[in-house]
Design an enzyme around this catalytic site. Structure first.
Site, PDB file in Angstrom:
ATOM      1  N   ARG A 165      60.584  18.140  -5.454  1.00  0.00           N
ATOM      2  CA  ARG A 165      59.822  18.738  -6.555  1.00  0.00           C
ATOM      3  C   ARG A 165      59.675  20.228  -6.302  1.00  0.00           C
ATOM      4  NH1 ARG A 165      54.490  15.133  -7.082  1.00  0.00           N
ATOM      5  NH2 ARG A 165      53.691  17.228  -7.402  1.00  0.00           N
ATOM      6  N   ARG A 170      41.468  13.663 -12.997  1.00  0.00           N
ATOM      7  CA  ARG A 170      41.405  14.660 -11.924  1.00  0.00           C
ATOM      8  C   ARG A 170      40.062  15.374 -11.907  1.00  0.00           C
ATOM      9  NH1 ARG A 170      46.697  14.774 -10.435  1.00  0.00           N
ATOM     10  NH2 ARG A 170      47.509  16.678  -9.582  1.00  0.00           N
TER      11      ARG A 170
HETATM   12  P1  ADP Z   1      49.997  16.138  -6.862  1.00  0.00           P
HETATM   13  O1  ADP Z   1      48.815  15.252  -7.032  1.00  0.00           O
HETATM   14  O2  ADP Z   1      50.870  15.653  -5.749  1.00  0.00           O
HETATM   15  O3  ADP Z   1      49.664  17.581  -6.827  1.00  0.00           O
HETATM   16  P2  ADP Z   1      51.056  15.415  -9.469  1.00  0.00           P
HETATM   17  O4  ADP Z   1      52.448  14.940  -9.612  1.00  0.00           O
HETATM   18  O5  ADP Z   1      49.950  14.442  -9.706  1.00  0.00           O
HETATM   19  O6  ADP Z   1      50.977  16.083  -8.054  1.00  0.00           O
HETATM   20  O7  ADP Z   1      50.821  16.672 -10.452  1.00  0.00           O
HETATM   21  C1  ADP Z   1      51.659  17.802 -10.465  1.00  0.00           C
HETATM   22  C2  ADP Z   1      51.023  18.856 -11.384  1.00  0.00           C
HETATM   23  O8  ADP Z   1      50.897  18.337 -12.735  1.00  0.00           O
HETATM   24  C3  ADP Z   1      49.599  19.267 -10.993  1.00  0.00           C
HETATM   25  O9  ADP Z   1      49.581  20.281 -10.014  1.00  0.00           O
HETATM   26  C4  ADP Z   1      49.035  19.728 -12.351  1.00  0.00           C
HETATM   27  O10 ADP Z   1      49.476  21.028 -12.706  1.00  0.00           O
HETATM   28  C5  ADP Z   1      49.662  18.749 -13.341  1.00  0.00           C
HETATM   29  N1  ADP Z   1      48.798  17.560 -13.523  1.00  0.00           N
HETATM   30  C6  ADP Z   1      49.049  16.293 -13.110  1.00  0.00           C
HETATM   31  N2  ADP Z   1      48.042  15.459 -13.432  1.00  0.00           N
HETATM   32  C7  ADP Z   1      47.107  16.214 -14.074  1.00  0.00           C
HETATM   33  C8  ADP Z   1      45.827  15.960 -14.634  1.00  0.00           C
HETATM   34  N3  ADP Z   1      45.280  14.727 -14.615  1.00  0.00           N
HETATM   35  N4  ADP Z   1      45.154  16.980 -15.211  1.00  0.00           N
HETATM   36  C9  ADP Z   1      45.686  18.204 -15.254  1.00  0.00           C
HETATM   37  N5  ADP Z   1      46.870  18.542 -14.730  1.00  0.00           N
HETATM   38  C10 ADP Z   1      47.597  17.565 -14.135  1.00  0.00           C
END
Ligand code: ADP
Length: 210
Positions: A156, A89
């Protein structure tokens, strides 16, 4: 083959990943799904993660990178086709992953911002098989019920509008340097996800999948 998907929340990374998993045998690593599993337990880490996720902010890089390292250790197969969804990310996570394994393609899934809210607030997920539905675009045959296994669909809790706004802001603030870093690695591609079948076709072209 290692593919990473970049793109805003609600851009369809999960649906594209599900397709690659089902039709092309990819292993799907979604840090969001992994964190949601952890949050379901009653541990101090779970409570910490729950707060972060509901604020729309990111979990810290050390925790996130370690979760991914553990997943790769479990797979323990250099030939595996893996699709990363929601990871890396930011540049720090990209650099970490790039040291762990060669990344073949970074695919940036692009969708108009106006579209995103509808996609996210309409999103429903099967808690068992992870199939993703949408009450506007991809309704299940029976209301609120998974077509595949009959489970009751869930929403969610970070898909409420106020949290989505924060998740989008977090995404925008990190996106530009991440794209630049992927371009420097010569792995960066973009696709438009106006419709899932079009998006999948573009992904298959980029990755040379039949
Ligand atoms: P979206 O991309 O639809 O927001 P995700 O399911 O990928 O949702 O992620 C949900 C939450 O999990 C994010 O808002 C964050 O808090 C956490 N998260 C997921 N992936 C990461 C990552 N690579 N680094 C940090 N936090 C993460």
């Amino acid at each position: 083959m290692i593919v990473i998907l970049l793109g805003a929340p609600g851009s369809g990374k999960g649906s594209i990943s599900n397709y690659l998993k089902e039709k092309h045998g990819f292993i799907h690593i979604s840090t969001g799904d992994l964190f949601r599993k952890t949050v379901a337990q009653d541990t101090p880490l779970a409570n910490k993660l729950k707060q972060i996720m509901l604020s729309g902010k990111l979990v810290d890089d050390d925790t996130t990178n370690e979760v991914v390292r553990q997943e790769l250790l479990k797979i323990n197969n250099p030939q595996a086709h893996i699709i990363f969804d929601g990871y890396p990310r930011n540049v720090n996570q990209l650099e970490y992953l790039n040291k762990l394994t060669k990344i073949d393609y970074a695919i940036d899934v692009q969708v108009d911002k106006a579209e995103i809210m509808k996609r996210i607030t309409g999103r429903r997920v099967c808690p068992v098989c992870k199939e993703i539905y949408n009450i506007y675009y991809k309704k299940p045959k029976v209301e609120n019920t998974c077509d595949k296994d009959g489970s009751l669909l869930t929403q969610r809790n970070d898909d409420q509008e106020s949290v989505v706004v924060e998740r989008y802001k977090t995404y925008m603030s990190l996106n530009e340097p991440l794209i630049k870093a992927c371009q420097d690695l010569k792995i960066y591609h973009t696709i438009k996800n106006d419709r899932l079948d079009n998006a999948i076709k573009q992904v298959k072209d980029i990755c040379n999948l039949q």
